[in-house]
Design an enzyme around this catalytic site. Structure first.
Site, short mmCIF file in Angstrom:
data_model
loop_
_atom_site.label_atom_id
_atom_site.label_comp_id
_atom_site.label_asym_id
_atom_site.label_seq_id
_atom_site.Cartn_x
_atom_site.Cartn_y
_atom_site.Cartn_z
N SER A 171 36.73 91.05 20.67
CA SER A 171 35.92 91.21 21.87
C SER A 171 36.10 90.04 22.80
O SER A 171 36.45 88.93 22.40
CB SER A 171 34.47 91.46 21.51
OG SER A 171 33.83 90.24 21.39
N LYS A 172 35.90 90.31 24.07
CA LYS A 172 36.19 89.31 25.10
C LYS A 172 35.01 88.41 25.32
O LYS A 172 35.14 87.22 25.44
CB LYS A 172 36.48 90.01 26.43
CG LYS A 172 37.86 90.55 26.47
CD LYS A 172 38.32 90.77 27.89
CE LYS A 172 39.75 91.26 27.80
NZ LYS A 172 40.40 91.63 28.96
N ARG A 173 33.88 89.01 25.41
CA ARG A 173 32.75 88.21 25.86
C ARG A 173 31.84 87.80 24.73
O ARG A 173 31.36 86.69 24.68
CB ARG A 173 31.99 88.96 26.94
CG ARG A 173 32.96 89.39 28.03
CD ARG A 173 32.33 89.96 29.25
NE ARG A 173 33.31 90.80 29.93
CZ ARG A 173 34.39 90.36 30.55
NH1 ARG A 173 34.65 89.07 30.60
NH2 ARG A 173 35.22 91.18 31.14
#
Ligand code: GLU
Length: 496
Positions: free
Chosen positions: A253-255
């Site tokens: 995941s990015k965030r």
């Protein structure tokens, strides 16, 4: 050179400028970069900012910083220019508009006047866009045109049959056309979508190999059809596997910050690797190992060696869990083999950030003691910060740190007190001489080396864990060493 091809290899990294650089993007970029370097070709940076709502100021700077830190050089891009610019899509709008117009004129695309309400209705009915403006009669079309209603341009996908794509990693991939929609290629504000923009650019920038994340595979047939409609020779494609969360579930995941089994937060943004004290070479090596392997059971290799061997066809198509647990180990390998000056240069800012005033000569003497002991550069603070603290204000550590196994305050004080004349009597104060003398001393007084050496370590460093005791004492020098031992004896002798 044998690995140079006749037609130049040109690959690109085409990020959307949506904020800090995520390691997943860098990993995709890295594979394109390795391939270009292997073939003596060019690597291009192109900023895909056609979704203006998602653009975040400062993104280009973050991308450039990440590449610079990792040592990945870019041949053409918005910051260096090149023969095929501009390299920012929002500066190329006329080009996309001209090609979209051409596709409409040739019957490969059409103007779609569907309003937001119409689209909402179609969604509510459970289907996608129902192609209601695809086959207008010339009369209907000119009527709408005359009304000046806003429109988008959609690509006409064949309604039946199949489209076959060739992927360098996955081989032939066959898609049913009926599964695909008539995608928007130009929006009503005149901005293209990714589907059109990247093709126009890959063509005009003479990209030979498109390397991108596997998420784009479902749109591959649409892209193939657009390439063909434009009448251009397609580049080769490689859809790269992506990294999954460390537990193997879901795309990395990015965030959201991920947490590894040991509860440590997992770095996913390039600046998090920098601030966690990883070396760029180690991070590059780590990323190269995800989805590709060097062979010969080698996990540690230089970028040059990876360039020599790297082939896109050898990339493993399967997505894999983010092997973050390996990074500390790899990083320690790189720290161990760094040149001392180099390591010192990298440790200095870390110590300074922790508030120490760093003497370069001292750091150069300390660095070799750390090489086998640091996992990250940041570990230097806990391990060896004491060298750089003000020596005059050094204080003896608490008794529980000074007192070793099967000893107490009195015996520890005695052992330390007795060591002072022995150390003072040494001809030389180098670590080997000290070591021999202290081993003899321990034997004479009937203690184990571990007890004597451990008490000395605690007394002179103030810590349980430190670089080797005698090497440390050699650097502190005899006067400071003895002074610190005296402080420890005094502390142990004070009534509790
Ligand atoms: N802008 C696209 C992205 O960030 C680029 C994909 C590609 O490399 O073609 O996903």
């Amino acid at each position: 050179m044998s690995n140079r091809q006749m037609s130049p290899v040109r690959t690109r990294y085409a990020p959307s400028p949506t904020g800090p650089q995520h390691i997943g993007g860098i990993r995709s970029a890295l594979f394109g970069w390795l391939f270009a370097r292997h073939h003596g070709g060019q690597f291009i940076l192109r900023i895909e900012d056609t979704d203006q709502k998602r653009s975040v100021p400062g993104s280009l700077e973050a991308i450039l910083e990440a590449f610079e830190w990792l040592g990945l050089d870019i041949d053409e891009g918005p910051h260096v220019g090149g023969d095929y610019g501009p390299y920012i899509q929002s500066e190329r709008l006329e080009l996309y508009q001209a090609w979209a117009k051409r596709l409409v004129e040739q019957g490969h695309a059409y103007k779609c006047y569907a309003s937001a309400e119409e689209l909402a209705e179609m969604r509510a009915a459970g289907g996608g866009y129902d192609r209601r403006y695809r086959d207008l009669s010339p009369e209907q079309a000119s009527k709408l045109e005359a009304q000046g209603k806003p429109y988008v341009i959609r690509f006409k996908m064949p309604l039946s049959g199949q489209t076959t794509g060739v992927d360098m990693i996955r081989g032939e991939v066959v898609f049913d056309n009926a599964q695909l929609q008539d995608a928007v290629i130009l929006k009503s504000d005149g901005f293209p979508t990714y589907h059109l923009a990247h093709i126009v650019d890959d063509y005009h920038m003479k990209i030979s190999h498109v390397t991108r994340a596997v998420e784009w595979l479902p749109s591959f047939p649409l892209h193939i059809r657009i390439w063909e409609a434009l009448g251009w020779e397609k580049p080769q494609f490689a859809h790269l596997p992506v990294m999954l969360n460390p537990n193997g579930k879901g795309k990395l995941s990015k965030r959201k910050q991920q947490f590894a089994a040991d509860g440590k937060s997992v770095p996913v943004l390039v600046h998090e690797f920098i601030s966690a004290g990883y070396l760029p070479e180690a991070v590059l090596n780590f990323l190269t190992n995800i989805g590709w392997n060097f062979g010969d059971n080698r996990e540690v290799f230089s970028t040059e060696d990876a360039i020599e061997r790297f082939q896109l066809k050898d990339v493993n198509p399967a997505n894999s869990a983010y092997p973050i647990a390996k990074l500390d180990w790899l990083n320690s390998q790189y720290i161990q083999t760094s040149a001392v000056d180099d390591l010192a240069r990298r440790l200095k800012p870390v110590l300074e950030a922790a508030g120490f005033a760093v003497d370069d000569d001292l750091l150069r003497r300390v660095a070799p003691l750390l090489q086998a002991r640091l996992k990250t550069l940041n570990d230097v603070v806990a391990m060896a910060g004491f060298f750089f603290a003000d020596w005059e204000t050094f204080q003896a550590p608490p008794a529980e740190i000074l007192i070793k196994r099967k000893m107490d305050g009195v015996s520890t004080a005695n052992v330390l007190r007795g060591a002072i004349p022995v150390l003072n009597a040494l001809d030389e104060f180098d670590h080997e001489t000290q070591h021999r003398a202290m081993a003899t001393y321990a034997k004479d007084i009937g203690y184990k080396n571990g007890q004597v050496f451990g008490s000395l370590r605690a007394a002179v460093t103030g810590q349980r864990v430190s670089p080797p005791t005698f090497e440390t004492m050699e650097i502190l020098g005899r006067a400071e060493t003895v002074r610190r031992i005296e402080l420890a004896v005094q502390a142990l002798s004070e009534p509790a």
